[in-house]
Design an enzyme around this catalytic site. Structure first.
Site, PDB file in Angstrom:
ATOM      1  CG  PHE A  98      39.237  33.296  43.031  1.00  0.00           C
ATOM      2  CD1 PHE A  98      38.695  33.592  44.267  1.00  0.00           C
ATOM      3  CD2 PHE A  98      38.707  32.240  42.302  1.00  0.00           C
ATOM      4  CE1 PHE A  98      37.636  32.844  44.779  1.00  0.00           C
ATOM      5  CE2 PHE A  98      37.654  31.488  42.805  1.00  0.00           C
ATOM      6  CZ  PHE A  98      37.117  31.783  44.039  1.00  0.00           C
ATOM      7  CE  LYS A 113      35.356  55.129  16.249  1.00  0.00           C
ATOM      8  NZ  LYS A 113      34.861  55.133  14.882  1.00  0.00           N
ATOM      9  CE  LYS A 171      49.146  35.657  40.710  1.00  0.00           C
ATOM     10  NZ  LYS A 171      48.176  35.341  39.666  1.00  0.00           N
ATOM     11  CG  ASP A 178      46.984  42.474  36.161  1.00  0.00           C
ATOM     12  OD1 ASP A 178      46.524  42.699  37.289  1.00  0.00           O
ATOM     13  OD2 ASP A 178      47.193  41.322  35.723  1.00  0.00           O
ATOM     14  CG  ASN A 235      39.087  40.310  32.307  1.00  0.00           C
ATOM     15  OD1 ASN A 235      38.061  39.707  32.634  1.00  0.00           O
ATOM     16  ND2 ASN A 235      39.615  41.259  33.067  1.00  0.00           N
ATOM     17  CE  LYS A 270      48.061  39.437  44.220  1.00  0.00           C
ATOM     18  NZ  LYS A 270      47.119  40.094  43.317  1.00  0.00           N
TER      19      LYS A 270
HETATM   20  N1  CTP Z   1      43.614  41.535  42.074  1.00  0.00           N
HETATM   21  C1  CTP Z   1      43.364  42.765  42.648  1.00  0.00           C
HETATM   22  N2  CTP Z   1      43.805  43.903  42.053  1.00  0.00           N
HETATM   23  C2  CTP Z   1      44.507  43.864  40.901  1.00  0.00           C
HETATM   24  C3  CTP Z   1      44.790  42.613  40.316  1.00  0.00           C
HETATM   25  C4  CTP Z   1      44.314  41.458  40.924  1.00  0.00           C
HETATM   26  O1  CTP Z   1      42.723  42.812  43.697  1.00  0.00           O
HETATM   27  N3  CTP Z   1      44.905  44.985  40.350  1.00  0.00           N
HETATM   28  C5  CTP Z   1      43.147  40.315  42.748  1.00  0.00           C
HETATM   29  C6  CTP Z   1      42.187  39.456  41.975  1.00  0.00           C
HETATM   30  O2  CTP Z   1      40.843  39.807  42.266  1.00  0.00           O
HETATM   31  C7  CTP Z   1      42.528  38.055  42.446  1.00  0.00           C
HETATM   32  C8  CTP Z   1      43.981  38.141  42.809  1.00  0.00           C
HETATM   33  O3  CTP Z   1      44.276  39.522  42.977  1.00  0.00           O
HETATM   34  O4  CTP Z   1      41.834  37.719  43.616  1.00  0.00           O
HETATM   35  C9  CTP Z   1      44.931  37.555  41.826  1.00  0.00           C
HETATM   36  O5  CTP Z   1      44.665  38.038  40.558  1.00  0.00           O
HETATM   37  P1  CTP Z   1      45.580  37.632  39.326  1.00  0.00           P
HETATM   38  O6  CTP Z   1      45.194  38.424  38.137  1.00  0.00           O
HETATM   39  O7  CTP Z   1      45.617  36.148  39.197  1.00  0.00           O
HETATM   40  O8  CTP Z   1      46.994  38.046  39.847  1.00  0.00           O
HETATM   41  P2  CTP Z   1      47.854  39.334  39.692  1.00  0.00           P
HETATM   42  O9  CTP Z   1      48.184  39.814  41.057  1.00  0.00           O
HETATM   43  O10 CTP Z   1      47.245  40.300  38.765  1.00  0.00           O
HETATM   44  O11 CTP Z   1      49.176  38.692  39.078  1.00  0.00           O
HETATM   45  P3  CTP Z   1      49.514  38.253  37.567  1.00  0.00           P
HETATM   46  O12 CTP Z   1      48.559  38.972  36.683  1.00  0.00           O
HETATM   47  O13 CTP Z   1      50.910  38.650  37.425  1.00  0.00           O
HETATM   48  O14 CTP Z   1      49.334  36.751  37.510  1.00  0.00           O
END
Ligand code: CTP
Length: 406
Positions: A322, A289, A336, A279, A210, A340
């Protein structure tokens, strides 16, 4: 943040090397300036090697037969770039020159040319320290706002006993940071920061990732160092420089990030997760490859939610997440925070141009169970400071709860 560290010629000159190191550990950049006499005690190379920067040793150094014009105006450039002039050790001679505005070398010229705060840590023989001339000069400097870190009493290199020994390195660094307006309110804390993106390999040459640059996490690490914390920075692949003083752990995949975070969780008292963790990861990684051969669909599986796991396993750590959102920012962030089990979540709208992902600036909303703090658009270091302010507040609230039993 940059400090000009002046070293003048005394037996204690070697101690400036340790002061330099302590400042770097706090994430502060240091430009060393040595007087001619200081170079009799310590070689400039020692400071150059430690600071990773050229040491300034004279007003007209250039290397060639002719004095170099760049270096002749360098004191003005250094004067403008510095946030603080710290002199350790400061000899009686240097103090006299500062007091009387004599500018006959780089350091004394810099003193006149800078408008930054000045801190001096004197070191000298006890009689020189007690001499009316030295005390009068110190009085003049104090009156003009120069901060004097009083020397310690004790056995001096000259064989006499009394005041004159350079104050402890820690006292000098604390005075310098105080003059810079840096609070040491995170001293004793170990802040674990996750930063940057992760990479999930599809095959030996391709990966899913990303746009995270790591800047927000690195700014948090730097700000926490400056406020006295020990910092463990667990980072995905980024191109920016980590702050000096952070314990760096480099990872690539979400699973490696998870393992690294859980391995260090026991050391941490605060966890701040800024990493943009993938995610999803490919269900299988191709050993070869992948060839272009008609339409391709990728099968992905979700990664583990590291932050939720940290919050579940935590002991007394403050856990901050975050939330990068593109819509319903506050609502999603609040959800969240609850799901969490976090102490705080920092929400940012990554759909806004010029802030958030891959940018120097950010604008966020910090949400705790009790408060909502809006941080308008600012540099990421400034935003980091506001996040740390909330962490300090949470820590104080936790301490009060323990004391009152409520
Ligand atoms: N985070 C994490 N582990 C993951 C995904 C996210 O620890 N596998 C943490 C990120 O570092 C951030 C927080 O969770 O502090 C929220 O991340 P975000 O991507 O906004 O949320 P998600 O839980 O992935 O939810 P979504 O993608 O559905 O918005």
């Amino acid at each position: 943040m940059k400090i000009a560290l002046g070293v003048s010629g005394g037996i204690a000159a070697y101690k400036a090397a340790e002061i330099l190191r302590l400042l770097q550990e706090r994430g502060v950049g240091v430009q060393v300036i040595m007087t001619r006499a200081a170079q009799e005690f310590v070689r400039p190379l020692t400071f150059a090697a430690l600071s990773g920067e050229k040491v300034i040793t004279g007003l007209f150094e250039g290397g060639g037969a002719e004095p170099n014009l760049d270096s002749a105006v360098e004191h003005i450039a250094v004067a403008q770039a510095t946030d603080l002039l710290l002199v350790a050790p400061a000899t009686a001679d240097l103090i006299a020159k500062f007091a009387h505005g004599i500018a006959d070398d780089f350091l004394t010229t810099l003193f006149l040319a800078t408008t930054a705060p000045v801190v001096i840590a004197p070191a000298m023989n006890v009689n020189m320290w007690n001499h009316a001339a030295t005390q009068a000069n110190l009085g003049t400097l104090r009156q003009r706002g120069v901060r004097v870190v009083e020397p310690d009493s004790g056995y001096l290199a000259c064989g006499m006993t009394g005041p004159g020994r350079l104050a402890s390195n820690e006292a000098i660094v604390a005075a310098a940071l105080e003059a810079l307006g840096v609070a040491a309110d995170l001293a004793g804390e170990t802040v674990l920061v996750t930063a940057g993106p992760t990479r999930e390999a599809l095959d030996p040459v391709r990966y899913l990732t990303n746009r995270s640059s790591g800047r927000m996490g690195y700014a948090l690490a730097e700000a926490a160092l400056r406020r006295g914390a020990r910092v463990i920075l667990i980072t995905g692949p980024v191109t920016i420089q980590p702050p000096a003083g952070a314990e760096l752990v480099q990872v690539e995949t979400a699973e490696q990030l998870r393992a690294a975070v859980l391995a260090r969780l026991g050391d941490a008292t605060v966890v701040v997760a800024t990493a943009a963790v993938a995610d999803y990861t490919p269900r299988s990684r191709s050993q070869q490859k992948i060839k272009r051969d008609g339409p391709l669909s990728l099968e992905l599986e979700p990664t583990a939610d590291i932050l939720a796991e940290v919050a579940r396993r935590r002991d007394k750590q403050i856990v901050v997440g975050f939330a990068a959102e593109t819509e319903n920012v506050l609502e999603n962030a609040r959800r969240k925070l609850a799901t969490k089990s976090l102490d705080a979540i920092v929400a940012n709208d990554v759909a806004q141009a010029g802030i958030g992902f891959d940018s120097e600036r950010n604008a966020v909303t910090i949400i705790t169970r009790e408060r909502v703090v809006e941080v308008p658009e600012a540099g990421k270091l400034e935003v980091a400071q506001r996040v740390l302010d909330e962490i300090v507040r949470l820590r104080q609230a936790a301490a009060t709860t323990v004391r009152t039993g409520k």
